[in-house]
Design a protein around this motif. Structure first.
Motif, short mmCIF file in Angstrom:
data_model
loop_
_atom_site.label_atom_id
_atom_site.label_comp_id
_atom_site.label_asym_id
_atom_site.label_seq_id
_atom_site.Cartn_x
_atom_site.Cartn_y
_atom_site.Cartn_z
N GLN B 275 0.83 -1.20 0.00
CA GLN B 275 0.00 0.00 0.00
C GLN B 275 0.87 1.26 0.00
N ARG B 276 1.98 1.19 0.74
CA ARG B 276 2.89 2.34 0.75
C ARG B 276 3.44 2.61 -0.64
N ARG B 278 2.12 1.83 -3.43
CA ARG B 278 1.06 2.33 -4.29
C ARG B 278 0.84 3.84 -4.05
N LEU B 279 0.83 4.23 -2.79
CA LEU B 279 0.61 5.65 -2.47
C LEU B 279 1.79 6.49 -2.96
N GLU B 280 3.00 5.98 -2.80
CA GLU B 280 4.18 6.72 -3.26
C GLU B 280 4.16 6.92 -4.77
N ASP B 282 1.75 7.29 -6.55
CA ASP B 282 0.59 8.09 -6.92
C ASP B 282 0.88 9.58 -6.82
N GLY B 283 1.93 9.96 -6.11
CA GLY B 283 2.39 11.35 -6.06
C GLY B 283 1.58 12.31 -5.29
#
Lengths: 283, 283
Positions: B275-276, B278-280, B282-283
């Motif tokens: 999840q981290r 994925r969030l990273e 995503d900007g």
């Protein structure tokens, strides 16, 4: 909030989530705005607690004439709904609060129509109700994720307006608030949830799917806010990137809502002097 | 609380309502006990809020294993139930509180049996419930005012014990508290309600009728406390003439109740690292 007409969506992009409208400047308060706002939240909290007690007292003495307050809170994920409830509603007596968090409806709840569970959760007379999410999800997530066709969700704006009119006519003051955060701030807060073990439980992988549809959500908010704004149940967009501003603005708004109700402590419905004499005689 | 046997009523007269058992002495704290206790209530309040959040979080992640807490508050009129809820429960997040005040039952409620409305009001999993008055009124006011014959109220002790056993087995920690005030203190507080316009609404002429039956109420309390005390759902009598002591003792007791639950923040039920990333991305 007031757009020119219900047909013109609110322009959320024109509202800076880091701005602090209405906050007196540093030169007026002579203090760091953050410290000033926090002290004000504390002070206003005391006023809100008194107002809430009057609301409760009036309803206790004369339920037929009693009033209620309903705060509807909406936000993108991490918008700070929980924090705002904790800080602002937390100043009031929990005995007089009626808080309801709405998740996805159960199949049972869906059967009753989208307003069924909402009506059931309205605050009793004399109470301050808080909806953490609300019937607006039925024109937000439902629309964005295509959970129902447009022929179903579009007529809901009018149904919501009718419903809220009824609620207001029934004696409940309604305030609707969108806590408005930026995409950057959401990213920071989501990351905190992934880093801090005490916050992991607040994270849901679905949050990243919603984040990917940021613009769709904003479009859905923009239309809902325009179509369901009214004098009697107005929408407010509160910039919420700065938590201290968010709490101050919400406290301020609730104080105004209470002030409009012109509350006071009720007169006794018994003979004061006679009761005093009776108590004095009793030793 | 623990009497020698359920057949021996608690001796309330042996407990001084102005006493402060368990409070460390002036020589230990180096402070005025009142100031010390108030600071402790504040500090413990923070701990209670964290514990409550863990309770809520565990239930959110795994409702099947989730727990709840139920505080049952009883007292003579003016005993300070409302104040205690405001000060002690008020430290917790109102989102996770489930507070219910019980007045005289409606005829509808009476039809379901005295425990019907009580069961309906139990806190959902993950919540801290507070009963402001409770099913104990059905062996207190009902007995003292003869609202039902002894053949009806006497079997209720056993029904209450069975009910509370079920509740505890269902995963809810139950703490029962009687806020114990003196007759003199009640007189002072009743008089305040007759003198202060902001308090008139809290006064009810019936309160003086109840006061006239002080000893009958104490006898009814003494028997209820003895007969319905158990390891799993214990009764505590908290001296409550001094509000600062009452708040401290109640905070202290709730902290102990939470400690027994050995709560912690739940482990994530998703892949943190994925999840981290994925969030990273995503900007």
């Amino acid at each position: 909030m007031r757009s020119e007409s219900p047909d013109v969506p609110i322009d959320l992009d024109a509202i800076d989530p880091r701005s602090t409208p209405g906050l007196p400047g540093h030169k007026v308060t002579g203090k760091d705005p953050k410290l000033w706002a926090r002290a004000e939240v504390e002070r206003i909290g005391g006023e809100l607690a008194t107002q809430q007690e009057m609301l409760f007292a009036q309803a206790a003495v004369d339920p037929g004439q009693g009033r209620s307050v309903l705060l509807v809170l909406q936000a993108m994920d991490c918008g700070g709904k929980d924090g705002a409830v904790k800080r602002v509603a937390g100043a009031m007596n929990p005995l007089g609060l009626h808080i309801k968090a709405f998740g996805p409806p159960t199949s049972q709840e869906r059967r009753g129509g989208f307003l069924w569970r909402i009506r059931k959760a309205l605050p009793p007379v004399g109470y301050v109700g808080v909806f953490n999410r609300s019937h607006y999800e039925d024109v937000l997530v439902v629309r964005v994720n295509g959970l129902a066709p447009e022929s179903v969700w579009r007529p809901r704006y009018e149904k919501i307006n009718e419903f809220e009119r009824e609620v207001v006519e029934g004696g409940t003051a309604v305030v609707k608030v969108m806590l408005h955060i930026s995409r950057d701030e959401q990213r920071k807060r989501l990351m905190q949830r992934l880093v801090d073990p005490a916050k992991h439980w607040k994270f849901n992988p679905d949050d990243l799917d919603s984040r990917a549809r940021w613009d769709d959500y904003h479009a859905a908010y923009a239309e809902a806010l325009a179509r369901c704004d009214s004098d009697s149940a107005p929408w407010y967009v509160l910039p919420a990137d700065r938590k201290w501003y968010r709490d101050w603005a919400l406290s301020h708004l609730l104080r105004q809502t209470f002030a409009d109700l012109k509350l006071s402590y009720p007169q006794p419905d018994y003979d004061l002097a006679a009761q005093r004499r009776r108590l004095e005689a009793d030793g």
